[in-house]
Structures are given as structure tokens and as C-alpha cells.
Design a protein around this motif. Structure first.
Motif, PDB file in Angstrom:
ATOM      1  N   ASP A  51       5.312   4.614   3.277  1.00  0.00           N
ATOM      2  CA  ASP A  51       4.093   4.554   2.467  1.00  0.00           C
ATOM      3  C   ASP A  51       4.438   3.958   1.100  1.00  0.00           C
ATOM      4  OD1 ASP A  51       1.573   4.848   1.472  1.00  0.00           O
ATOM      5  OD2 ASP A  51       1.350   6.948   2.011  1.00  0.00           O
TER       6      ASP A  51
ATOM      7  N   ALA B  96       2.779   2.314  -1.046  1.00  0.00           N
ATOM      8  CA  ALA B  96       1.739   2.239  -2.082  1.00  0.00           C
ATOM      9  C   ALA B  96       1.683   3.470  -2.977  1.00  0.00           C
ATOM     10  CB  ALA B  96       0.372   2.030  -1.423  1.00  0.00           C
ATOM     11  N   TRP B  97       2.401   4.538  -2.612  1.00  0.00           N
ATOM     12  CA  TRP B  97       2.316   5.766  -3.396  1.00  0.00           C
ATOM     13  C   TRP B  97       3.278   5.696  -4.582  1.00  0.00           C
ATOM     14  CZ3 TRP B  97      -0.595  10.133  -3.598  1.00  0.00           C
ATOM     15  CH2 TRP B  97      -1.498  10.327  -2.562  1.00  0.00           C
TER      16      TRP B  97
ATOM     17  N   GLN C  54       7.647   5.742  -5.066  1.00  0.00           N
ATOM     18  CA  GLN C  54       8.407   4.683  -5.720  1.00  0.00           C
ATOM     19  C   GLN C  54       9.219   5.247  -6.888  1.00  0.00           C
ATOM     20  OE1 GLN C  54       8.884   1.667  -4.819  1.00  0.00           O
ATOM     21  NE2 GLN C  54       7.222   1.166  -3.389  1.00  0.00           N
TER      22      GLN C  54
ATOM     23  N   ARG D  41       7.135  -0.939  -9.945  1.00  0.00           N
ATOM     24  CA  ARG D  41       5.948  -0.673  -9.130  1.00  0.00           C
ATOM     25  C   ARG D  41       5.234   0.601  -9.604  1.00  0.00           C
ATOM     26  NH1 ARG D  41       5.957  -3.281  -3.961  1.00  0.00           N
ATOM     27  NH2 ARG D  41       7.809  -4.589  -3.667  1.00  0.00           N
TER      28      ARG D  41
ATOM     29  N   ALA E  34       1.516   0.728 -11.728  1.00  0.00           N
ATOM     30  CA  ALA E  34       0.416   1.461 -11.106  1.00  0.00           C
ATOM     31  C   ALA E  34      -0.138   2.555 -12.001  1.00  0.00           C
ATOM     32  CB  ALA E  34       0.894   2.066  -9.779  1.00  0.00           C
TER      33      ALA E  34
END
Length: 569
Positions: free
Chosen positions: A290, A292-293, A297, A319, A323
Motif C-alpha cells: 500500500d 499511498a499511505w 512511507q 513522499r 503528502a
């Protein structure tokens, strides 16, 4: 029981909500002509019976009420003055900025907590919390005017239902109607200053009376009700099949997400125990599943940095930082870029970290040290001064004199820290820096009232005056919850080598204050000579960022090993 719990818990929002609910229900009760007549008749009957006894009872009640108010007034006034208003106001500002960006539909359900840091502007407090402490402001920010109008529609329907209930001929429904009105008025008022829409126990208490009233409503007797044809029953089997498929798909998605969360949690646990190689393998597995979390990251960046893979660490931190604009992520990115020799990228990330990071001593100290390594002397001094302004005991750390450059700048850093600090912190900085005369001068205007420990007492005791220490101990003995006296006594006992006594006093101080809002540090904050493992980082870090923002724990220590870190002694 509810009123008792609200009072003894010290919930100022609860006190306010009870008052509002009483006023709302009282006004509605007296709004009916028959109830006003009944109230006047009841009062007249009570006053006409046994006037002597009635006056005696009334006088006794007034005396008891006065005694209770006098006894509890100091506690209530102290609680009302304990602050928190600025923090709530900052949350409202962030919510207002989100609403201004998307006033029609909002920024999306659940986005306030994720985006709050982006919409917090220095010098507003960067504090991580899972809600805006105001249901209505959060609704506007996340759902916009459309969500607000939906809420107004619900309120209209509720008012119609409750109005019918309190005018119903059935006495049971009337009682439930009044109870539900009180409960919802309380809930609405409490959510002006706090947020309980995410607590199932509170929601059940609020909606079950409404559900019962709705289920037992006699439609024909409700105001404005009209006979209507019975709705046609939908195709039951088709509806059940669609519902079952939807639930199954949701459970599959939820299960896959939670499986990755378990892997990430294992990585965090391993990192917190110092098992960095194992943590790195698990963190990479979670990121692969996953990517995108941001918390995944961030954890992967920490584990990669710990095992020396600085390219991968920098990519993960970048990243996460892009975000969420997390100051710790920007600072870690700056540290990794420095190790990679990318000094321009490091300076850019470091500047992003300073936007909000200087308000937390652990970050400010690391920013100051890294800025010095990058040749940014002005930023370094500014960050160091900000750290000391928040944690005065840092000024007494021998670390400052261990490096010629820091030692040469130390006096100017202390002066800047005193200018930045709150008035009750300035004398502490001077005392920790070794300037007792300046500390006394700064403390003279801050002396407490008679019977309390004073800053001058602390200065005298710090310089070896046993009588001053006795006065501080006596003040704590007279006021066991006096955080200043407790913390000062703990520090002074430690200074005299009485370690066991010092830690006993520190425990009492932390229990009494919850470890927050201490007017005097119970421990001394120092630059650590080793990488800290587990929940040992002093000076304030965003250790609950992942928990509150994404329901994913991240490591207790969010700073990479190459950054200086703080500990408590």
C-alpha cells in the motif's frame, strides 16, 4: 450520575452543555401556557403551606448552596482558567481555511485531521488531534454547505419528532420526548467546544431515545401529518442480494487493508525495540502492498535510514512530507539529503521543516544542529534559541561548551531565547545559563502570592539556600497539586544528589498534571549522546501523528539516527 461525572471530570465543555440544555428545556417547558399555569399553581401551593417551615427550608437551602459554591469556587475558577482556548481557535482557523477552499462540497469526509497541518500557519500551534473540537466547523470544512444543509434538514425533522412527543397524550412518550430533547441539546452544545461524533457510546446515548420515539410515533397525531398510501415493498430478494454483495466487497477491502496494517504494526514494534533490520524488511513489505499511505512511507524512511540505505530513506520521506507536510518528515528528509551530499535539496527540506517545527524543542535542536552543519549559521542560532525558549533546562547542558563554534554563539543564543520566551520562562533560561543575577532580576516581578513557592525561592535554593528549599517543600506540602513547587522540588533534590526523592516527586508532578502544562520542568532536558530507542524522546515530537491521522501507529522516535536527539535526566 451523568451530571456528577461531568462535574468531577472537570469537563468545561460538559459544564457549558449542561447549562445550555437546562436553559433550552426550561424555556420549552415554560413556553406552554398550561405548563406555566401548573408551575405557578405548584409554587403558590408550596409557599402557602407552613410559611414558617417553608422559609426555614428555603433559608437552609440557600445557606447550603452558598457553602457549596464557596467551597468549590476555587476549583471551578482554576479549571476555567487552565487554557486551551488558543488551541481550539487555531483548529477553527484551519477549518475555516479548508471551507474557503471548497465551500460547496468541502474537502471530503475525514479530511480535516489529515489536512489540518497544511492549514496551520506559524505561529499557530501544531498539535495533532483526531478532530477539530467543533462538530459544526469540521462539518463545514469536510462537507461544505451541502453537508451543513443536510444537517439543517435533520434538525428540522428532529424538531418535528420531539415536538410531537412532548405534546403526546401518552405520558411515557412525553417523558421520553423531554429526555431526548435534553440529551440532544446537551450533545449539540458540547460539540461546539469538543467532538463526540466519533464515539459510539455517546452516539448511542444520543440516538436511541430518538429511535424509540420514531418507532412509537403515531403518524396521524403528529403535527402536519397526512394520510398517505402505504409504500410498495421493494423486491426483497434483489435488495438482500445487492446488500450482501456490497457488504462482502467492503469486508474484503477492509480485510486487505488491515492485513497490511498488521505488517506495518510489526515493523513499528521491531523498530521501537531496536531491531532495525527486521523492521526494515517488514516496512518495505507494507509499503509495497500500500504505497499511498504516508505513515507506511514514513516508517519505511526511518527503517531505511537506520540500516544505511539513505537513497531509499530520502525517497520515502519525500513522499510522506509532500503528502502531509509533517515537519518531522521534512527534517528527516533534510538529514538524509545531507548524508547523500545533496546540500541544496537538504537546505530546501530544512526550510520546509522550520515552518512549524521550531515550536517543538526536539525538532528545533535538530534543525539548529543540521543547519550549522550546512553552514546556515543564522538559521542555526534561531532554531537553538527557539528550543531553549520552550525548554529552558537546555541552557544548562554542557553540550553547548563542547564545540568552540556553539560556545562562541551561546551568549547570543541565550539572549535571543529570553526575548522569545514567555515571561515565566525567562528567569529559568538565565538561571540555567549560569546568570543568577539576571535570573533574579527577571523573576522579581513574577513572585507568587504568600504561601506559594516563588521563582526567587527556586533561584536561592538552586544556589544552595536550604531555607529556600524548605519553603518550596512546605508550599508543596500545603498544596499537593502545586505543579510548580513539585517540579522545582524534584529538580532541586536531583541537583543535591537525592535521586530517589527526585523521581518520587517527578512521578507526583506528572500524575498531578498529566505531564502537560508544567510551569517548571520536572526533569532536565539534555542532548542525548546516543540514538534513542522506544518512547524516550524528550522535547516534544509528533509521536501520535500516525495514530490520530491515519489510525496507524508510527515509531515513537520519528527522528533519523543522524540527527541529534533529546532525553530527560
Amino acid at each position: 450520575l451523568t451530571v456528577f461525572a461531568i462535574f468531577v471530570s472537570g469537563s468545561r465543555s460538559g459544564w457549558f452543555a449542561v447549562g445550555v440544555a437546562i436553559i433550552v428545556v426550561g424555556a420549552l417547558w415554560l413556553g406552554g401556557r398550561d405548563r406555566r399555569r401548573q408551575t405557578r399553581t405548584w409554587l403558590a401551593a408550596k409557599l402557602s403551606r407552613g410559611r414558617g417551615r417553608g422559609r426555614l427550608a428555603a433559608g437552609g437551602g440557600i445557606v447550603i448552596a452558598t457553602a457549596v459554591v464557596v467551597a468549590l469556587a476555587p476549583v471551578i475558577l482554576r479549571r476555567l482558567g487552565e487554557g486551551g482556548e488558543d488551541l481550539r481557535f487555531n483548529y477553527l482557523l484551519a477549518a475555516g481555511r479548508m471551507f474557503a477552499e471548497a465551500p460547496i462540497l468541502g474537502t471530503g469526509p475525514g479530511t480535516w485531521v489529515i489536512q489540518r497541518v497544511r492549514y496551520t500557519y506559524a505561529p499557530e500551534t501544531d498539535y495533532y488531534i483526531p478532530h477539530a473540537h467543533n462538530l459544526y466547523a469540521q462539518t463545514l470544512s469536510e462537507l461544505g454547505l451541502v453537508g451543513a444543509l443536510a444537517g439543517v434538514l435533520i434538525l428540522i425533522l428532529l424538531a418535528r419528532l420531539l415536538g410531537g412527543a412532548i405534546r403526546d397524550q401518552d405520558p411515557v412518550r412525553r417523558r421520553w420526548g423531554w429526555a431526548a430533547t435534553f440529551a440532544l441539546a446537551y450533545f449539540a452544545a458540547h460539540n461546539l467546544l469538543d467532538f463526540y461524533a466519533n464515539m459510539p457510546a455517546i452516539l448511542f446515548a444520543a440516538v436511541l431515545p430518538v429511535a424509540w420515539l420514531d418507532a412509537t410515533a403515531h403518524t396521524a397525531s403528529m403535527p402536519g401529518a397526512r394520510d398517505a398510501p402505504a409504500p410498495r415493498a421493494p423486491p426483497v430478494r434483489v435488495g438482500q442480494a445487492i446488500g450482501a454483495i456490497a457488504i462482502a466487497l467492503a469486508l474484503v477491502g477492509y480485510g486487505l487493508s488491515e492485513m497490511t496494517a498488521v505488517v506495518h504494526a510489526d515493523a513499528v514494534a521491531a523498530y521501537d525495540e531496536g531491531e532495525w533490520a527486521r523492521a526494515d524488511v517488514l516496512a518495505q513489505e507494507a509499503v509495497t502492498a500500500d504505497p499511498a499511505w504516508p505513515p507506511y512511507q514514513f516508517t519505511a524512511g526511518l527503517t531505511a535510514a537506520a540500516v544505511g540505505d539513505h537513497e531509499r530513506a530520502a525517497d520515502a520521506f519525500r513522499r510522506s512530507a509532500v503528502a502531509d507536510d509533517l515537519p518531522e518528515a521534512w527534517l528527516d528528509l533534510a538529514a538524509e539529503e545531507t548524508l547523500l551530499g545533496n546540500e541544496d535539496a537538504a537546505r530546501e527540506a530544512l526550510q520546509r521543516a522550520t515552518r512549524l517545527g521550531l515550536q517543538r524543542p526536539a525538532l528545533a535542536m535538530a534543525i539548529g544542529d543540521l543547519a550549522a552543519r550546512l553552514g546556515e549559521a543564522d538559521l542555526s542560532s534561531t532554531a537553538f534559541a527557539a528550543a531553549i525558549a520552550k525548554a529552558p533546562s537546555l541552557a544548562g547542558d554542557p553540550w553547548w561548551q563542547a564545540d568552540p563554534d556553539r560556545a562562541a554563539r551561546f551568549s547570543a543564543i541565550v539572549d535571543a531565547a529570553i526575548d522569545l520566551a514567555a515571561p515565566d520562562m525567562r528567569w529559568q533560561i538565565a538561571l540555567m545559563a549560569g546568570d543568577a543575577d539576571r535570573a533574579r532580576s527577571l523573576a522579581d516581578a513574577l513572585d507568587a502570592t504568600s504561601g506559594e513557592a516563588t521563582p526567587v525561592d527556586v533561584i536561592d535554593a538552586w544556589l544552595g539556600d536550604d531555607d529556600a528549599l524548605a519553603r518550596i517543600v512546605a508550599a508543596w506540602d500545603a498544596r499537593p497539586l502545586d505543579g510548580f513547587a513539585l517540579a522545582a522540588a524534584a529538580r532541586l533534590e536531583s541537583r543535591r544528589g537525592n535521586t530517589a526523592t527526585a523521581w518520587r516527586l517527578r512521578e507526583a508532578a506528572f500524575v498531578g498534571t498529566g505531564g502537560s502544562g508544567m510551569p517548571f520542568e520536572a526533569t532536565e532536558t539534555r542532548v542525548s549522546d546516543q540514538v534513542l530507542v522506544g518512547r524516550t524522546v524528550a522535547g516534544g515530537v509528533a509521536d501520535f501523528w500516525g495514530t490520530y491521522t491515519y489510525r496507524r501507529h508510527t515509531p515513537w522516535n520519528p527522528l533519523v539516527p543522524s540527527l541529534i536527539q533529546l532525553s530527560n535526566e
